[in-house]
Design an enzyme around this catalytic site. Structure first.
Site, PDB file in Angstrom:
ATOM      1  CE1 TYR A 152      21.623 -12.713 -22.742  1.00 16.58           C
ATOM      2  CE2 TYR A 152      22.371 -10.596 -22.150  1.00 16.58           C
ATOM      3  CZ  TYR A 152      22.597 -12.192 -22.322  1.00 16.58           C
ATOM      4  OH  TYR A 152      23.714 -12.566 -21.751  1.00 16.58           O
ATOM      5  CB  THR A 155      24.021 -10.632 -18.456  1.00 17.63           C
ATOM      6  OG1 THR A 155      24.323  -9.371 -19.148  1.00 17.63           O
ATOM      7  CG2 THR A 155      22.628 -10.768 -18.234  1.00 17.63           C
TER       8      THR A 155
END
Ligand code: UFG
Length: 327
Positions: A141, A117
């Site tokens: 995350y 990501t």
């Protein structure tokens, strides 16, 4: 037909990847614990229910299907939740991925495609992020995904695991045929929440922060169509099968849009107003995340042709009105 093990194949991006793999002549084998995924979304190959942390189950599935590669989508992916319950992210995303990677190597499955990501880059204001940019995640995350990148690099050096890491920017839209689509419960992403507000399923869209250092004060993101994104995965798989070695690629378009710009575009697609309220910033949000996307285009031959806001909102809107899954 060569098989590919698709973890998270019952989820939003994984289900679109299964469709793309099938179209490219592979058999996608979905491995998913159905915590956030939907069995209804598994339409393009066999389903094996299982958890990433269950090594015995993984070994059984590798032995049964003998996949030529793994595409690893299964992950928890809510930035806000990762800030309030980080342990969930370290356990599921990092320990789960480590378990999967070890199982793949032990089964001799040495081609591995990983969903990372842009959240691994963190907040680097007014910078276009390319694959060499520093990785300084500001939420758990992003930190969990960066840790898995490190694990893959170590396994590449020590065990010869060939891997392609894709760092996604903001994935949106859905299958134009409407066979699969985006359906999260709870939903946290901007475009589906905006469409919910338009349809009256929610009272209003809350804009998370209007005082960012951007032209209109709202966060800027680089939106990429899920069909373009999964096409890149098929190209990444072929890259590995051609023996081109391990590589990191950003998947974005190089164009950023603010939250208000996304809302403005939705009017032209839906002909409806979005009920909105201004709210506070959301913990863990970066000001601006825009990809330098040349590497995927130049080296993989990837073209994000469908990644206009119009196409993403149109495809999401169609699915939103007709499609959903049930447990
Ligand atoms: N936003 C709102 N209101 C909402 C929801 C979102 O204003 O109700 C804003 C967010 O603050 C952000 C933008 O819309 O500025 C996009 O938010 P999303 O939740 O749709 O996406 P994120 O950028 O938070 O997250 C996505 C992926 C993650 C990935 C991350 C990188 O879901 O997996 O991009 O930042 F890691």
């Amino acid at each position: 037909m060569e098989k590919v093990l698709v973890t998270g194949g019952a989820g939003y991006i994984g289900s679109h990847a299964c469709k793309a793999l099938r179209a490219a002549g592979f058999e996608p084998v979905t491995y998913d614990n159905l915590v956030t995924g939907w069995e209804d979304a598994v339409k393009f190959g066999p389903f094996e229910k299982g958890d990433l942390l269950d090594r015995a189950r993984l070994d059984e599935v590798f032995a049964k299907h003998k996949p030529v590669a793994v595409m690893h989508f299964a992950a928890l992916s809510q930035v806000g939740e990762s800030m309030s319950i980080p342990a969930k992210y370290w356990r599921n995303n990092v320990m789960g991925s480590l378990t999967l990677i070890e199982a793949a190597v032990d089964a001799g499955c040495m081609n591995f495609v990983f969903s990372s990501t842009c959240a691994t880059y963190g907040d680097q204001d007014n910078v276009v992020l390319d694959e060499n940019s520093a990785q300084m995640p500001i939420n758990a995350y992003g930190a969990s995904k960066r840790a898995v990148e490190d694990i893959l690099n170590n396994f590449g050096e020590s065990n010869g695991l060939n891997h392609v890491i894709f760092r996604y920017f903001n994935v949106a839209g859905g299958d134009p045929d409407g066979e699969v689509g985006e359906f999260h419960q709870p939903e946290t992403h901007l475009i589906p929440l905006m469409l919910d507000a338009i349809e009256g399923k929610r009272p209003a869209l809350t804009i998370f922060g209007t005082d960012y250092d951007t032209p209109d004060g709202t966060c800027i993101r680089d939106y990429v169509h899920v069909c373009d994104l999964v096409d890149a995965h098929v190209l990444g798989l072929k890259w590995l099968q051609d023996g081109k070695g391990s590589r990191v690629f950003n998947l974005g378009t190089g164009k950023g849009f603010s939250v208000r710009e996304v809302v403005d575009h939705s009017r032209s697609v839906t002909n409806k107003e979005v009920p909105m309220v201004d709210g506070d910033r959301r913990a863990g949000d970066c000001t601006k995340l825009v990809s330098g996307s040349e590497r995927a285009e130049n080296e993989l031959g990837w073209t994000p042709a469908r990644s206009t806001l119009e196409a993403m909102i149109t495809d999401a809107w169609r699915w939103h009105q007709n499609g959903h899954y049930e447990k």
